[in-house]
Enzyme design. Structure first.
Site, PDB file in Angstrom:
ATOM      1  NE  ARG A  68      -0.748  -0.937 -10.003  1.00 41.51           N
ATOM      2  CZ  ARG A  68      -1.790  -0.118  -9.888  1.00 41.51           C
ATOM      3  NH1 ARG A  68      -1.693   1.143 -10.303  1.00 41.51           N
ATOM      4  NH2 ARG A  68      -2.924  -0.539  -9.392  1.00 41.51           N
ATOM      5  CD  GLU A  87       1.161   2.810  -5.171  1.00 40.61           C
ATOM      6  OE1 GLU A  87       1.822   1.774  -5.212  1.00 40.61           O
ATOM      7  OE2 GLU A  87      -0.038   2.869  -5.509  1.00 40.61           O
TER       8      GLU A  87
END
Length: 761
Positions: A311, A716
């Site tokens: 990621r 997030e």
């Protein structure tokens, strides 16, 4: 309509009065036992002697277990089966559990655990990135490399070029409620587990494996956590497994909770990263090519390091259309705590790398940092063509052009930047800075099969609704949002909805509440279950009133059937009396996902959540002390399910992100001992560290993707807006001299002071 209403958190009153029940508050039978680990005080070596005589003789001790005493699998890893619950002869980090004490009380277990005589043939630990690279200590055969375009040619042809290195530290989760679990043995070898976990199904799986049974014999329940931030996605496995094994052995309920020091010594942190960059650019600040080398310390076990590192690579572009880009990622094995999931899951590290590039390019060209970023943005939605990420995904929903312009106006950026320049020209000691950072964050689990959720909904004959789903509540307000979805589907008030604890016996095979996908996945699953029941009620009433089912309307607590209006309770009772099932499961899987992590190509995300932040700071150039003076944030939550909760998440995410890059410093000594293992030595942001002026607004635009009520994930993405605080500090330091300050992270007072000296050099 309940969806969209800015309702308070469903347990807000319980939180502020102290009545909310957490795992450690659950009453257990009087014969319950308590557990504690005996820990290694060496970072690497071979266990040569383990004398537990004094431990077994200590007051209240009922049992002491080593790896040899475990009845089945000695593993608590979420992935590679490489994380033994108790050390098996080799010690891999300082703080690794070696034996388990089972005693009558928590304090007796902790005291006894310190009496073990442990002798370890000490070896030189691998602690740093450089040491791991030199030893070729890593989790894959070599680095993972993704490439777009012709990087070497573009770098060579670029009119301007620069190289640099960015170090960023890890981060302790510091959830207010520490890790905790309890296990209650049942008849027939079954086990009920209460766990403070973001992933009840993983706890169920690991406990079943550890006690030698099937998952159907283990029921895991989680009502709430006092914070998680990713630290309870996999790190709770050890406690739950320990409790279950001890409960099976003794036939008595067992509970375990870490004290804060133990929690910080044993559990994993955010991955720290080092990013080297080589960038070619033109006089207008347009990045023509960039070569990133990301290196991360993963710690002693794999845990979730591979998807975290993936990621980080996936977010190396952030909001910028990079024509030629290469991203190299080293996943390094070290003798430190096993780094784990943390809010953003690698995304912040990748975003910070490209933001550093934009900051240095702006400094080198003398251009405004916001202007440089805008010049590199992906094309707007209205453009004739769209951009494509380094991993081949078209960016068709990019809205940061409009969001940036709106934020610059509402935050009065131009005037404030001039005022800061005037201030710095006349103040030799205190310098101000202003920093801007955008975020484009991909929403979905990159492990595609995790993008699924289930729900169970019951409507009772009095019109009340009982709801369960696979998500977990860690303070983010997921339960309230999902309850609002259910109320909207039935057209009833929130007082008729009850959500109870997440329970693997009610909704099986759940994914972790992570990847910002809790509302997306569980909201859709609940909507599906509610719609099934609503359609059954409508069909029943339509037959009774001789109308089409589509003409039965649910709104304002009533059900309208032609000329007849019933309360929802009356409609539910009527359906019950006509033998209509008022219970249904719901299921949802995210569509249109395809991802090959080895090639680094595909569509790993369903959509992007976006945002922008502007932060103003002041520094004392004599001490490095600094303050955040003001933050202005505009964040994209789609058509928000609950603006009050979403704004709270944006505020908290920003402060946590700023803390990561400013005050929060993890320090290991040369022996691998974590020296910042308590609140006295590890500095999370306090209330006084928040900006004095804190303006947060949501961008009001429905999600073009088919999400629940066209909302967007908000857990997030705002975390990365805290990067603007670090950029603002860099801007303030840059006012001290002509040299680029090369501010590293965390930008503690000491680092700010060092950077001012570099800027003046």
């Amino acid at each position: 309509m309940s969806v969209g209403s800015p309702l308070p958190h469903d347990a807000a009153a319980l939180h502020v009065t102290g009545a909310a029940r957490y795992t450690d508050d659950i009453p257990l039978p009087a014969n319950a036992l308590h557990l504690a680990f005996g820990l290694s005080d060496v970072a690497r070596g071979t266990l040569t002697k383990l004398d537990l005589t004094a431990v077994r003789a200590a007051p209240g001790v009922q049992a002491v277990l080593t790896a040899d005493d475990l009845p089945h699998a000695n593993d608590v890893s979420p992935s590679a089966h490489d994380e033994p619950l108790l050390a098996t002869g080799t010690v891999h980090y300082l703080g690794q559990p070696i034996f388990l004490v089972v005693a009558d009380s928590h304090l007796q277990a902790r005291h006894a655990a310190r009496l073990g005589v442990i002798e370890i043939a000490e070896e030189t630990p691998i602690l740093s990135i450089d040491e791991a690279l030199a030893a070729d200590s890593r989790y894959e055969d070599g680095p993972r490399i993704w490439t777009k375009g012709d990087v070497e040619t573009a770098l060579s042809a670029a009119p301007h070029r620069l190289q640099g290195r960015l170090e960023m530290g890890g981060q302790e989760h510091f959830y207010l409620e520490g890790q905790a679990a309890a296990a209650l043995p049942q008849e027939g070898g079954d086990m009920v587990v209460h766990s403070s976990t973001q992933h009840p199904t993983e706890i169920q799986h690991k406990v079943a494996e550890a006690i030698g049974t099937h998952m159907h014999a283990v029921r895991v329940e989680t009502r709430r956590m006092g914070g998680g931030f990713g630290g309870k996605e996999s790190q709770g496995n050890a406690l739950a497994v320990s409790c279950a094994v001890a409960a099976q052995l003794t036939g008595r309920p067992c509970k375990m909770r870490y004290d804060r020091d133990d929690d910080m010594m044993i559990t994993g942190k955010r991955h720290d990263f080092r990013i080297d960059y080589d960038v070619g650019y033109d006089a207008q600040g347009r990045v023509l090519a960039v070569d990133f080398v990301q290196a991360t310390r993963c710690g002693w076990a794999m845990d979730l390091s591979l998807p975290v590192a993936d990621r980080a690579m996936l977010h190396a572009d952030n909001a910028y259309d990079l024509t030629h880009c290469r991203i190299t990622s080293h996943r390094l094995k070290t003798n430190t705590q096993s780094a784990t999931a943390y809010r953003g899951f690698g995304g912040p590290q990748g975003v910070f790398g490209i933001e550093r590039v934009m900051d240095e390019v702006a400094h080198a060209t003398g251009l405004d940092p916001v202007q440089v970023r805008q010049a590199n943005y992906y094309p707007a939605i209205t453009a004739a063509t769209h951009g494509t990420t380094p991993y081949g995904m078209p960016v068709t929903d990019f809205i940061l052009h409009e969001m940036t312009e709106a934020l610059l106006i509402t935050a009065d950026y131009a005037a404030r930047r001039k005022a800061i320049a005037d201030w710095n020209a006349t103040n030799p000691i205190l310098k101000k800075g202003i920093g801007f950072s955008p975020v484009k964050f991909g929403i979905s689990f990159t492990l595609t099969h995790l993008n699924q959720a289930g729900a169970l909904v019951h409507v009772y004959q009095d019109g009340s609704v009982h709801l369960n789903h696979g998500g977990t509540e860690m303070g983010q307000g997921l339960f309230q949002k999902v309850a609002q979805v259910a109320a909207s589907r039935f057209g009833i008030g929130m007082d008729a909805i009850k959500i109870t604890a997440t329970d693997t016996a009610k909704v099986p095979n759940t994914s972790a509440t992570a990847a910002s996908s809790g509302s997306d996945l569980n909201g859709m699953a609940v909507a599906a279950a509610c719609d099934t029941i609503r359609d059954r009620i409508a069909a029943c009433l339509a037959a009774l009133h001789q109308i089409d089912a589509q003409d039965v309307q649910f709104a304002d607590g009533n059900v309208t059937c032609g000329d007849t209006t019933l309360t929802f309770a009356e409609a539910a009772k009527c359906a019950y009396e006509n033998r209509v099932s008022l219970s249904a499961t719901g299921f949802y899987k995210t569509p249109d996902l395809s991802w090959d992590r080895i090639k680094g190509q595909g569509r790993p995300f369903f959509y992007f959540a976006q945002g922008a932040a502007l932060t103003e700071v002041v520094i004392d150039t004599l001490t490095g002390e600094n303050r955040i003076l003001r933050a202005d944030i505009l964040h994209d939550a789609g058509a928000s399910l609950n603006a009050a909760l979403d704004i709270g998440q944006v505020e908290g995410g920003y402060v946590q992100g700023a803390g990561w890059l400013t005050t929060e410093e993890l320090v290991w000594d040369e022996k691998g001992h974590l020296r910042t293992h308590a609140p006295s030595t590890y500095k999370i942001p306090a209330c006084s560290d928040r900006p004095d002026i804190f303006n947060v607004a949501l961008w009001d635009a429905p999600n073009p993707a088919q999400t629940i009520y066209r909302s967007k994930a908000v857990g997030e993405p705002p975390f990365m807006l805290g990067i603007s605080a670090h950029l603002a500090l860099s801007d303030a330091v840059a006012a001290c001299g002509a040299t680029y300050p090369d501010l590293q992270a965390p930008a503690t007072a000491e680092e700010v002071l060092r950077a001012t000296h570099r800027a003046r050099a």
